[in-house]
Design a protein around this motif. Sequence first.
Motif, short mmCIF file in Angstrom:
data_model
loop_
_atom_site.label_atom_id
_atom_site.label_comp_id
_atom_site.label_asym_id
_atom_site.label_seq_id
_atom_site.Cartn_x
_atom_site.Cartn_y
_atom_site.Cartn_z
N ARG A 178 1.11 -1.10 0.14
CA ARG A 178 0.06 0.13 -0.08
C ARG A 178 0.91 1.37 -0.01
O ARG A 178 1.98 1.25 0.83
CB ARG A 178 -0.76 0.17 1.23
CG ARG A 178 -2.43 -0.36 1.18
CD ARG A 178 -3.14 -0.12 2.28
NE ARG A 178 -3.67 -1.41 2.64
CZ ARG A 178 -3.59 -2.25 3.75
NH1 ARG A 178 -3.04 -1.59 4.69
NH2 ARG A 178 -3.97 -3.44 3.80
N PHE A 179 0.39 2.26 -0.75
CA PHE A 179 1.24 3.64 -0.86
C PHE A 179 0.07 4.63 -0.46
O PHE A 179 -1.11 4.59 -0.83
CB PHE A 179 1.68 3.87 -2.32
CG PHE A 179 2.47 2.70 -2.81
CD1 PHE A 179 4.02 3.03 -2.46
CD2 PHE A 179 2.18 1.99 -3.69
CE1 PHE A 179 4.91 2.07 -2.96
CE2 PHE A 179 3.15 0.92 -4.16
CZ PHE A 179 4.38 1.13 -3.79
N LYS A 180 0.39 5.61 0.38
CA LYS A 180 -0.39 6.74 0.90
C LYS A 180 0.26 7.70 0.78
O LYS A 180 1.37 7.90 1.46
CB LYS A 180 -1.10 6.45 1.92
CG LYS A 180 -2.29 7.35 2.32
CD LYS A 180 -2.93 6.99 3.85
CE LYS A 180 -3.58 5.87 3.96
NZ LYS A 180 -4.34 5.61 5.20
N ILE A 181 -0.23 9.09 0.10
CA ILE A 181 0.36 10.31 0.21
C ILE A 181 -0.73 11.21 1.22
O ILE A 181 -1.80 11.02 0.54
CB ILE A 181 0.63 10.94 -1.28
CG1 ILE A 181 1.63 9.83 -1.78
CG2 ILE A 181 1.30 12.42 -0.97
CD1 ILE A 181 1.94 10.49 -3.46
N ARG A 218 4.17 3.77 3.14
CA ARG A 218 4.37 2.55 2.60
C ARG A 218 4.05 1.34 3.49
O ARG A 218 4.64 1.28 4.85
CB ARG A 218 5.86 2.36 1.96
CG ARG A 218 6.12 3.29 0.97
CD ARG A 218 7.63 3.57 0.65
NE ARG A 218 8.38 1.97 0.48
CZ ARG A 218 9.36 1.97 0.16
NH1 ARG A 218 10.20 3.09 0.26
NH2 ARG A 218 10.15 0.75 0.10
N ASN A 219 3.15 0.63 3.26
CA ASN A 219 2.82 -0.56 4.03
C ASN A 219 2.76 -1.76 3.36
O ASN A 219 2.15 -1.75 2.24
CB ASN A 219 1.38 -0.22 4.60
CG ASN A 219 0.82 -1.14 5.62
OD1 ASN A 219 -0.29 -1.59 5.40
ND2 ASN A 219 1.61 -1.92 6.51
N TRP A 220 3.71 -2.98 3.69
CA TRP A 220 3.36 -4.05 2.99
C TRP A 220 3.66 -5.25 3.84
O TRP A 220 3.90 -5.12 5.02
CB TRP A 220 4.70 -3.96 2.10
CG TRP A 220 5.97 -4.18 2.58
CD1 TRP A 220 6.81 -5.06 3.02
CD2 TRP A 220 6.71 -3.01 3.26
NE1 TRP A 220 7.89 -4.89 3.66
CE2 TRP A 220 8.09 -3.48 3.99
CE3 TRP A 220 6.51 -1.56 3.25
CZ2 TRP A 220 8.86 -2.73 4.61
CZ3 TRP A 220 7.53 -0.93 3.94
CH2 TRP A 220 8.78 -1.43 4.40
N GLY A 221 3.17 -6.49 3.27
CA GLY A 221 3.30 -7.75 4.14
C GLY A 221 2.31 -8.76 3.82
O GLY A 221 1.96 -8.58 2.43
#
Length: 117
Positions: free
Chosen positions: A55-58, A70-73
């Motif tokens: 996930r990307f969030k600005i 940035r969130n990943w997993g």
Amino acid sequence: MNQIQSIDSQYELDFFDAYSYHHSIVKNRGGALSIRSEIHLRKLIPSRNMHRFYRFKIEPDLLGGFQLIRNWGRIGTFGQVKIEYFSDNRAALKRCRCLQAQKIARGYVPVAPAKAL
């Protein structure tokens, strides 16, 4: 029925819209309007037991700049988080697009953000 043709609905939950890029307009500290962007990617390979998200969030920060979150997993976990700070939205968006292109090249597929429960 899954609305995204590139993902087999046998392995995908059906709570996503057909759009992968979500925008919302927010007011920053000075009262000016800015765009908050969010991108969700997934990589599903059941034969290798691989079920990943990225996930990307600005978002605007409190000091007038912008942050790329940035969130990943693995799907079903909270995953890891990394935050990068930028002085303007353009630099954050450029970095986000670069990272998104890298992930798509590695097999991730854009999906829409989950609707609020």
